[in-house]
Motif scaffolding. Structure first.
Motif, PDB file in Angstrom:
ATOM      1  N   GLY A  97       1.138  -1.159   0.044  1.00 23.04           N
ATOM      2  CA  GLY A  97       0.039  -0.087   0.093  1.00 23.04           C
ATOM      3  C   GLY A  97       0.885   1.566  -0.212  1.00 23.04           C
ATOM      4  N   LEU A 127       1.290   4.068  -3.088  1.00 26.33           N
ATOM      5  CA  LEU A 127       0.567   5.482  -3.271  1.00 26.33           C
ATOM      6  C   LEU A 127       2.170   6.145  -3.131  1.00 26.33           C
ATOM      7  CD1 LEU A 127      -0.908   7.800  -0.870  1.00 26.33           C
ATOM      8  CD2 LEU A 127       0.421   6.696   0.856  1.00 26.33           C
ATOM      9  N   LEU A 162      -7.300   3.002  -1.718  1.00 23.86           N
ATOM     10  CA  LEU A 162      -5.664   2.536  -1.162  1.00 23.86           C
ATOM     11  C   LEU A 162      -6.527   1.824   0.048  1.00 23.86           C
ATOM     12  CD1 LEU A 162      -2.269   3.507  -2.607  1.00 23.86           C
ATOM     13  CD2 LEU A 162      -2.997   1.650  -3.461  1.00 23.86           C
ATOM     14  N   ALA A 185      -4.385   0.545   6.464  1.00 22.67           N
ATOM     15  CA  ALA A 185      -3.901   0.879   6.037  1.00 22.67           C
ATOM     16  C   ALA A 185      -3.306   2.036   7.050  1.00 22.67           C
ATOM     17  CB  ALA A 185      -5.193   1.490   4.789  1.00 22.67           C
TER      18      ALA A 185
END
Length: 235
Positions: A13, A17, A54, A64
């Protein structure tokens, strides 16, 4: 869910990003014809959309976080096992670096590079503290199921109301050191950003604790994330 899967979620993740932030910055700079405001707007929109997706995708897997400051606050609150904090941070930092390299590969740029973009000064340090405090406050106060759009919206706004364009994330500062692009930050500038972000995270937690508690229901994942970027007019 076992720790290795959570760490994989954090690493992947965070990498995606950073690829969104850096890649959209490269594309925006190429297409904006020297118009920094237009490039920043394009970078903002891409980051807001990417961050929202995401968080939704990886929230149920790892929470996350994508952000060592966020993970530290969650460990302090007992919502992340303290033994998992260091592995989370390592996964986020490695993911951030890999995300920068992925962005370079997509745009046929040298994979290994360091940023020469100096980002420093009292105003930018204050901005990073404000952005990170605001981010933590949004994460901790968001009603169940609404953290993803609220976090993404806050980061989009903070691109424009902070002098630093709201990194708000030590992993983002680390990853962007490896990209001499629109989104980069010189290695010498990163420590000031990271220190300001950690101070801001503590301030955000203190403000939350001073307000009426609004705890996540049992079983609700800590769906959180961070990072914005761009070239502020003050630089």
């Amino acid at each position: 869910m076992d720790l290795p899967r959570k760490l994989a979620g954090e690493a992947l993740g965070t990498a995606l990003l950073l690829a969104v932030v850096i890649g959209s910055g490269i594309m925006a700079e190429r297409l904006a014809g020297g118009n920094v405001a237009l490039a920043l707007l394009a970078n903002t929109l891409a980051t807001v959309g990417g961050l929202y997706i995401l968080i939704e995708v990886f929230g149920p897997i790892s929470g996350a976080h994508f952000n060592p400051a966020v993970s530290a606050v969650m460990a302090w609150r007992g919502e992340l096992p303290k033994a998992a904090l260091l592995p989370y941070v390592v996964a986020q930092l490695v993911g951030a670096m890999l995300g920068a390299w992925l962005a370079h590969a997509m745009f046929d740029l040298p994979i290994l590079q360091f940023s020469a973009k100096v980002r420093t000064g009292t105003g930018q340090w204050i901005a990073e503290a404000v952005a990170t405090a605001g981010l933590l406050l949004v994460i901790l106060r968001a009603p169940a199921g609404r953290a993803a759009p609220m976090v993404a919206s806050f980061i989009g706004a903070a691109y424009w109301f902070t002098a630093s364009t709201s990194f708000a994330n030590p992993a983002a500062a680390f990853g962007r050191m490896f990209s001499d692009s629109f989104a980069g930050i010189a290695p010498a500038s990163a420590p000031g950003f990271v220190l300001s972000q950690l101070v801001g995270a503590a301030v955000g937690l203190a403000i939350h604790n001073a307000l009426e508690p609004r705890l996540h229901p049992v079983g609700h994942p800590n769906i959180i994330g961070a990072s914005g970027d761009g070239e502020p007019a003050t630089k």
